[in-house]
Each structure stands twice: as C-alpha cells, then as structure tokens.
Design a protein around this motif. Structure first.
Motif, short mmCIF file in Angstrom:
data_model
loop_
_atom_site.label_atom_id
_atom_site.label_comp_id
_atom_site.label_asym_id
_atom_site.label_seq_id
_atom_site.Cartn_x
_atom_site.Cartn_y
_atom_site.Cartn_z
N ASN A 415 -3.55 20.78 69.07
CA ASN A 415 -4.13 21.41 67.90
C ASN A 415 -3.06 21.48 66.82
OD1 ASN A 415 -5.33 23.11 65.94
ND2 ASN A 415 -6.50 24.21 67.51
N THR A 416 -3.41 20.98 65.62
CA THR A 416 -2.43 20.95 64.52
C THR A 416 -2.31 22.29 63.80
OG1 THR A 416 -4.14 20.17 62.99
CG2 THR A 416 -2.81 18.49 64.12
N GLY A 417 -3.30 23.18 63.99
CA GLY A 417 -3.32 24.44 63.24
C GLY A 417 -2.49 25.53 63.91
N ALA A 418 -2.39 26.66 63.19
CA ALA A 418 -1.67 27.82 63.70
C ALA A 418 -2.46 28.43 64.86
CB ALA A 418 -1.47 28.84 62.58
N PRO A 419 -1.82 28.96 65.88
CA PRO A 419 -0.35 29.08 66.02
C PRO A 419 0.25 27.94 66.86
CG PRO A 419 -1.42 30.40 67.69
CD PRO A 419 -2.54 29.73 66.92
N TYR A 420 -0.45 26.77 66.93
CA TYR A 420 -0.05 25.72 67.87
C TYR A 420 0.89 24.68 67.22
CZ TYR A 420 -4.09 27.80 70.13
OH TYR A 420 -4.97 28.69 70.67
N PHE A 421 0.46 24.12 66.10
CA PHE A 421 1.25 23.18 65.31
C PHE A 421 1.66 21.92 66.09
CE2 PHE A 421 2.24 27.49 63.64
CZ PHE A 421 1.58 27.35 62.42
N GLY A 422 0.73 21.41 66.89
CA GLY A 422 0.98 20.16 67.60
C GLY A 422 0.54 18.96 66.78
N GLN A 429 1.86 24.54 72.86
CA GLN A 429 1.52 25.52 73.88
C GLN A 429 0.02 25.48 74.15
OE1 GLN A 429 3.00 29.48 73.16
NE2 GLN A 429 4.84 28.73 72.13
N GLY A 430 -0.33 25.54 75.44
CA GLY A 430 -1.73 25.51 75.82
C GLY A 430 -2.36 24.13 75.76
N GLY A 431 -1.60 23.12 75.34
CA GLY A 431 -2.14 21.77 75.26
C GLY A 431 -2.15 21.08 76.62
N LYS A 432 -2.46 19.77 76.58
CA LYS A 432 -2.54 19.01 77.83
C LYS A 432 -2.10 17.58 77.53
CE LYS A 432 -6.66 18.43 79.38
NZ LYS A 432 -7.93 18.91 79.95
N ILE A 433 -1.17 17.06 78.33
CA ILE A 433 -0.63 15.73 78.07
C ILE A 433 -0.54 14.96 79.38
CG2 ILE A 433 0.69 16.32 76.00
CD1 ILE A 433 3.13 16.69 77.75
N ARG A 434 -0.39 13.65 79.23
CA ARG A 434 -0.04 12.80 80.36
C ARG A 434 0.62 11.53 79.82
NH1 ARG A 434 -5.82 12.19 80.65
NH2 ARG A 434 -6.52 10.13 79.98
N SER A 435 1.53 10.98 80.60
CA SER A 435 2.10 9.67 80.33
C SER A 435 2.62 9.15 81.66
CB SER A 435 3.22 9.74 79.29
OG SER A 435 3.67 8.43 78.97
N SER A 436 1.72 8.49 82.38
CA SER A 436 2.04 7.96 83.71
C SER A 436 2.28 6.46 83.60
CB SER A 436 0.89 8.23 84.68
OG SER A 436 0.63 9.61 84.80
N ASN A 437 3.37 6.00 84.20
CA ASN A 437 3.67 4.57 84.24
C ASN A 437 3.32 4.02 85.61
OD1 ASN A 437 4.73 4.57 81.62
ND2 ASN A 437 6.79 5.07 82.34
N GLY A 502 10.57 30.88 83.92
CA GLY A 502 10.17 31.99 83.08
C GLY A 502 8.67 32.21 83.02
N PRO A 503 8.25 33.27 82.36
CA PRO A 503 6.82 33.58 82.25
C PRO A 503 6.12 32.61 81.30
CG PRO A 503 8.11 35.10 80.93
CD PRO A 503 9.10 34.26 81.70
N ALA A 504 4.81 32.54 81.46
CA ALA A 504 4.02 31.66 80.59
C ALA A 504 4.07 32.16 79.16
CB ALA A 504 2.57 31.61 81.07
N PRO A 505 4.16 31.24 78.18
CA PRO A 505 4.13 31.66 76.77
C PRO A 505 2.78 32.29 76.42
CG PRO A 505 4.39 29.26 76.98
CD PRO A 505 4.28 29.82 78.35
N ALA A 506 2.75 32.98 75.28
CA ALA A 506 1.54 33.69 74.87
C ALA A 506 0.33 32.77 74.78
CB ALA A 506 1.78 34.39 73.53
N ASN A 507 0.55 31.55 74.33
CA ASN A 507 -0.56 30.62 74.18
C ASN A 507 -0.73 29.68 75.37
OD1 ASN A 507 -1.36 31.40 71.48
ND2 ASN A 507 0.60 30.54 70.83
#
Length: 800
Positions: A415-422, A429-437, A502-507
């Motif tokens: 998500n490009t918007g606040a508070p994520y800015f991806g 934070q809270g996103g989902k990614i993969r890059s498997s070779n 550490g603990p999970a971030p807020a998002n």
C-alpha cells in the motif's frame, strides 16, 4: 494508468474502418475450392512446402495413427473469429473447455481437455493439478518448465498458425514432454513454401476491435525458403463500467522461419515473439450482495448481474488490474539422413517468458495489501536428440532430451498510502511478498519400437525414463527493500523455522511467502506404454493402448512446495491412461467424400496430485488427491457433396476424486470441478461459385454441458453445478480475383463473422466465494465471468 493501452488502441482505427466498411474492390478467384484434405496445400493455398517443413497431418495420417488425434485446419480455426486467439481455437477440439475474461487473443484463458487443465482460471484454480497438458509451437515445448503453465495470451494471432493438433492422453513415447498427462497441443505455424506468396488482412468489429496481420513467403532460392509473419490488434472488452472505462487490450506477434534443404536432409532456424496486455475486469456476483457496490463497500448501485447489469464491471477508480504476458522463442532443428535406413534428428531451443500483473486500485481490498505488483519470469534452454531406424518389419526411435530453466516468482502486495508507504519494490508493514528462485532440470530418455509384422497391424511398445530435479533458493531480501519499522515474518514450512526479532510492529509483520532456507530435490520414474492399431478393412482402423506418464508438481505461486509446503513431500503425479476406439476413412463414396470419423473410449487415473488453489488475496489452499476421468471422444469431417463441408466434435464424460484431502478433511468421491458432462460443436461450410465470385456461407454451433463448481468456503469442489449453454455462429466469405495483366492475378477475400448471433446470456465460469474477494463477512454466494455477447467482425484480405 490507462495511457499505454488506450493510446495504442487507436493505432489501427482509421485504416481498418475505411477498408472494412467501404474501400473494397469487387474481385473473385477461379478454382477457389478449399482443400478439405488436411495438409495437401499450404495455409495460403499458394504452394507446397519444401522438405523439412512441418506438415499438417493428412486425413490418412490421422486414420492410421494408433492415437486419438484431432487436427483443426484453417477452416475450423476460423470459427474462433478473426480476433480470437489460441484458447478460442482450442474450444473446437473434442472435450475442450475454455474459460477467460474476454473474447480476443490478448486476454488470458485456461483450457482443459477431458477435464485435465492448463493455464490460469481466474480466482479459483481448483481444477485437477494444473499445467498437465503439454503445449508446443512447431514441435518446441512452450509451457513453463517449473510451473508447467502456459500463457495463452502469448499466442494471440492465429493468422500465424497453419494448423492446431490435439493428441489425447500421454501419447507416443517418443513425442512426449514433461507434462503430457491429459494430452498434447501442437500449434504449427505457417511454413516456408516452394513458391513465393503472401497475404495481408485488416479486421474491424464489435467493441472497437481492430486487427492487422500479414505473412510473406519467399519461395525456394538456392535451397533456402523463408516465411515471415506478424500481427497486431487492440480494442475494448465487452464488459461495461459506469465511468465508461472499457478494459482495453492490445497484442503483438512476430514469427520467422527459414529452411535449408540439401540432399541428405534439412536445417531450419525459427523465432517467435508474442506480447499481450489487457485490463482485467473482475468477477461479478450473480446475485446482489450487501456491501458490494459499483463504487466499493458503500454506494447506491449494488454490483451484480441482476442489479448493475449482466455485462457490467467496476469503474477504473474502484478496481483496476493490468495483465501483461510475453514470450520469446528461438529454435533450430536438423534432420539428417545418415544412410538408407537411419535418420538423425536434433532440436535445440531457448525460451524467455515473463508476465506482469499490477493492481493499483481496489476499494474492496483496503489495508496494507491493497495493491499488487507481480512480475515473475523464466529462462529455459533445451535440446532433444534422437535416431530413427527403419527396419524391414519395424521402426525404432531412440533418444532423449534435457531442459534447464531458471524461474523467479517475484510478487509484492503493498500500500502506497499512509501509514504504510510501500511500492512495488518496497515492502511495507503488514504487506506480503515473495521472491523464490527455482532451477528446474528435466531429463528424459526413451525407446520406442513400431512393430508391423503385417502391413495392417502396428504394435508400438515404448519405455521412457524421466528425471526431475529442482533447486530452491530465497531472494526476498535481494529483491525488496523494507519500509522503516517493517519486519519480515517467514511463513515457510515447519522444517525451516524462522522467528522475527522483537514484537510485531503496530501495522503487522511483512509476511514472506518464500521459505528462508534453500533446498534440492530429485525424483525419477519409468513410463511404460503399448499402443496397437489394426485395419481389418481398408476404411476401418481399430486401435487402443495403455500409457503411463509422470509429472512434477507446480512450483511458485503464493504457496506450494519449497514455500509453504515442506519440500520433503515433493512427489511426482502419475497418469495411467488407456483407450480403445475406431476410425473410419472413406473417399468418393456417394455422400462420404473425404469422410473421417473417429470415436474412442478413454479412462484416466490421475494419482498423487499436489492440488494448490490460488485465492484472490494471493494465498493458496493446499490439497492432494487422486481423480478418475472416463468418457468418449468423437470427431467427424465429410463432404457430402463437392461444395459442402461439414464437421463435428463431441465428448461425453464423467470425473470424480477417489481421494481429495485438504486441511485434514477428506472429500473422497466428490466430482471434479469444471468437467462438463458433455461438450459438442458442429458446423457446415458451403462453396457457391457465381459470376467469377466464390461465396462461402458458414454456420456452426457450440454447446457446453453443466459442470460442477469449486467452493472456496470448504476449499474443495462442490456438488453444486452451473448450467449448460450454447451459442450459434454465422459467417460469409467471398473471394474474387483482381487481374493485373503482366503483374498476374491477386485475390481479395471479404469476410463477415457473427458470433453468438442469438445473443445468449451465459457464464463461462462460476465459483462459490468465501467472501474474501469483495471483503464481505460471509461467503456462499457465486462469482462469475460472463461469456461474450453477440459480436460481429468484418475482414478484408489480399493474397498474392
């Protein structure tokens, strides 16, 4: 967002409209009777092909084969319409079921043959283990080696194709590749010819569809003969959005092949490039659902076929997804006669496949994963070498192939918007990614003996050894940066644990679908087979056989092996196939002229499947099982009278799972989803020659029976079904010559094609949602892709 396609779609507009609607010179051609016998002329009717070119199988070849083979020639491929692609053409083969979100070659489709699946299906991929049909282009495998999948949109221009062949079941030992479970599909492109010729075509039709295609053949010069062909098209989807956005698409394709013939054989080089891009309309609820509006989760018009319109879709600012697919292919082949009885064959190739799916508007998927950018790619090289030895009573083929592919599964939900800015390269934070070779290596060695002790009997035993190796590695941290405070949470298999610090971030953690540690797995298998054909009469061939084939599971995606599933469970799926049937071939016997009829009973047990169902949010439902398919395939071609050609294809089938387990729950005995009880098509073409003009009216009908649907609420096929449907189609083609004195004669073809002329409303695909796609708190309702309504196209072609 809309610019690239919306601007390019105007490229063909003015020229196509003018030529198709008005600037037509009346002409005709003498002796323009279509060749009904497959393979006796080139695709243009201009000249025969040189030695070494890939021929279209003749009726006699199909009749004598101990396999069930259906050849779709130029006439039957034209039934897909002038803007139809590879998937639409395949819909005319026996047992073929095609699902997609458009009606041109630029959109992406899935195809199943007798219930065995290939390609993407939309938001529920719960057929059997997908990628289980081998796809070849001029004999070269073009399915992705690691995923086994084929992108239909990489073959958008069927004017480049000479014929399409469908072989049912694993097929002959010497002809198989790495995924011939349910069959093999060969797209044979236009071939070089002995004499020069060519054609140019322009098409314009419904939904502002425009298409241009051409091919040029040099003829033979100093032993070399070359063909160059290409095409491009663009236009709108038939789905309508309230803001006027029409989900445009575009496609391009180019092809070149040259052959050198010499005394002891032939040498050829070929290349192909195909690219398609389309905005992808979302599925639509069949009935209105609270909180699902055309403007998002709030509004005034509920989004459903009953309320917003049967063919409606969402506005651009509510939902937007682009789907681009590209394939490049380079190949070379040599056929060398070593002596009077021995031939050497070698085929080498390189393929590059990439796709790009991007979603930058989705008001139903708010939060950290609102947007998606998916750009996986693969590169493969391969070589097949074999010898053919012709002996007095048998023909032996011995050889093998090796293929290596690198595949990367890159994807980011952000998500490009606040508070994520991806963004597409930045995981939030809270996103989902993969890059498997994945480095995939497939190897096969085969021996096949076609024994013929008497001329009308062929016994063909075969044995094949196959080896599948895969190396997995994680490249998430190399491919993605993290937003401030983002912490990766690996959701890999339990044998490869990872605990974030550490603990999970807020998002929330950034979920990683690629497991953190690498792995290597290797599996092998033996594939015995035997096929027999016997002709007790010159016009009758009885045939049957038993074949086994192994297939590696699909890799990549949002889960599956080496990612969410422990690689120690990596196993090969097994196909056990038998069939028996008969073929009748008659020529010049009253109403049976060039008559070919075939019917065969088949039974397939598809065991040890890894069945991963992709959901709209990028997650996967993992299951495994064994399914059984049985039924009858039939096909027919005939010329009852000289001017009339008729064809027909039909399948009656049943399929069920003897074992289906997901989430620890067994659903044994349930039907296999999306296997119609019956599929049929039939058509007739009539040639009428008057005043120097050949006129050919055409009529054909397609029928798809009822089929069970998948239920996401239980993660398995259901006992519910979607209704049957059928479409009536018409066309008329006229061919007239244009005499140019010393410059010879050119031919102009004028064609009008009308599809679904009764404007039948039907859904080509439905599934039961769990509610996640539109963010409802409940599931159990149906989402659908509607089939295309009435459409009409005009085409002008010039042949020389």
């Amino acid at each position: 967002m809309q610019g690239s396609i919306c601007q390019k779609r105007r490229l063909l507009g003015g020229a196509a409209v003018a030529l198709v609607l008005g600037l037509v010179v009346p002409t005709s051609r003498a002796g323009a009777q279509q060749a009904v016998n497959a393979g006796e002329v080139s695709a243009t009717g201009a000249a025969t092909a040189p030695s070494g070119a890939t021929p279209q199988p003749t009726q006699k070849h199909v009749f004598r084969s101990n396999q069930t083979v259906r050849v779709l020639d130029r006439a039957q491929m034209d039934a897909a319409g002038p803007v139809g692609g590879a998937a639409q053409v395949l819909s005319y083969a026996p047992g073929a079921n095609v699902v997609g979100y458009g009606n041109t070659g630029a959109e992406k489709y899935s195809v199943s043959i007798n219930g065995i699946h290939q390609g993407w299906t939309g938001y529920s991929s719960a057929y059997t283990d997908t990628g289980a049909l081998a796809i070849t282009f001029d004999g070269v495998p073009i399915s992705d080696v690691a995923t086994n999948l084929w992108q239909s949109a990489t073959l958008p221009q069927m004017s480049l194709i000479q014929n399409t062949n469908v072989t049912y079941g694993p097929g002959a030992t010497a002809d198989r590749w790495f995924n011939n479970v349910g069959g093999g599909i060969e797209f044979t492109p236009l071939q070089p010819t002995k004499k020069p010729g060519g054609e140019v075509e322009l098409t314009y039709g419904s939904n502002n569809q425009k298409n241009f295609d051409f091919h040029l053949q040099t003829g033979t010069y100093h032993g070399w003969s070359t063909v160059l062909a290409g095409g491009m098209g663009n236009g709108d989807n038939f789905r309508n959005a309230p803001d006027g956005f029409n989900s445009p698409s575009e496609d391009y394709a180019a092809y070149l092949k040259t052959i050198k013939t010499f005394r002891s054989g032939s040498l050829e080089f070929g290349g192909y490039w195909g690219h398609s891009g389309a905005y992808r309309p979302p599925v639509i609820p069949t009935t209105p659902q609270p909180g699902v509006y055309t403007t998002g989760t709030t509004g005034t018009v509920l989004y459903s076929q009953q309320t917003s319109g049967y063919y409606s879709t969402l506005p651009f600012t509510t939902y937007e997804k682009k789907d681009f697919n590209t394939m490049g292919l380079l190949y070379g082949r040599i056929n060398l006669r070593l002596d009077d009885t021995t031939k050497l064959h070698n085929l080498a190739w390189y393929t590059h496949i990439d796709r790009q799916h991007s979603r930058f508007y989705d008001l139903f998927s708010t939060g950290a994963q609102q947007y998606e950018y998916n750009n996986p790619h693969s590169d493969a090289i391969g070589d097949k070498l074999w010898l053919t030895e012709k002996l007095p009573f048998n023909t032996v083929n011995v050889g093998g192939y090796v293929i290596h592919e690198f595949y990367n599964s890159r994807n980011n939900f952000f998500n490009t918007g606040a508070p994520y800015f991806g963004n597409k390269d930045l995981a939030n934070q809270g996103g989902k990614i993969r890059s498997s070779n994945f480095n995939q290596d497939d190897l096969a060695v085969f021996l096949q003996d076609d024994l013929s002790p008497i001329p009308n009997l062929h016994i063909t035993p075969g044995i094949r050894f196959v080896d599948f190796q895969v190396n997995y590695g994680n490249s998430v941290q190399q491919d993605f940066a993290l937003t401030p405070g983002a912490i990766l949470n690996y959701s890999g298999y339990t044998a490869c644990p990872f605990t974030p610090a550490g603990p999970a971030p807020a998002n929330g953690y950034t979920k990683t679908q690629s497991a953190p540690c690498g792995d290597h797995q290797n599996r092998t298998g033996l594939e015995p087979s035997i096929d027999v054909s016997y002709s007790p009469l010159p016009w009758l061939n009885l045939y049957g056989g038993y074949e086994e084939a192994w297939k590696a599971p699909q890799l990549g995606g949002g889960g599956g092996l080496f990612q969410a599933v422990d690689p120690s469970t990596y196993h090969l799926a097994l196909a056990q196939y038998y069939q028996f049937g008969f073929k009748v071939h008659l020529q010049h016997t009253r109403l049976l002229n060039n008559f070919l009829f075939g019917a065969a009973y088949f039974h397939l047990r598809y065991a040890k499947q890894e069945i991963d169902t992709a959901l709209a949010n990028g997650n996967t439902i993992a299951a495994n099982g064994t399914s059984v398919y049985h039924g009858v395939n039939m096909f027919l071609d005939d010329n009852p009278i000289y001017q009339l050609h008729v064809f027909g294809n039909a399948t009656i089938e049943g399929a069920h799972y003897t074992s289906y387990i997901t989430g620890g729950v067994s659903y044994n005995g349930i039907p296999v989803a999306y296997v119609p009880t019956a599929i049929a098509n039939a058509g007739a073409y009539y040639d009428y020659f008057t005043h120097g003009v050949l006129i050919e009216p055409r009529i054909w009908f397609q029928y798809t029976g009822s089929q069970h649907v998948f239920d996401n609420t239980i993660g398995a096929p259901s006992n519910q079904s979607m209704p049957s449907f059928g479409t009536l189609n018409l066309a008329v083609k006229s061919t007239v010559p244009l005499h140019l004195g010393n410059f010879g004669t050119r031919y102009i073809d004028l064609k009008l094609t009308a599809l679904n002329v009764l404007n039948t409303r039907y859904n080509s695909f439905e599934f039961i949602t769990s509610g996640g796609y539109f963010g409802t708190s409940y599931g159990g309702y149906r989402l659908a892709y509607p089939g295309a309504p009435f459409s009409v196209y005009g085409t002008v072609g010039v042949r020389f």
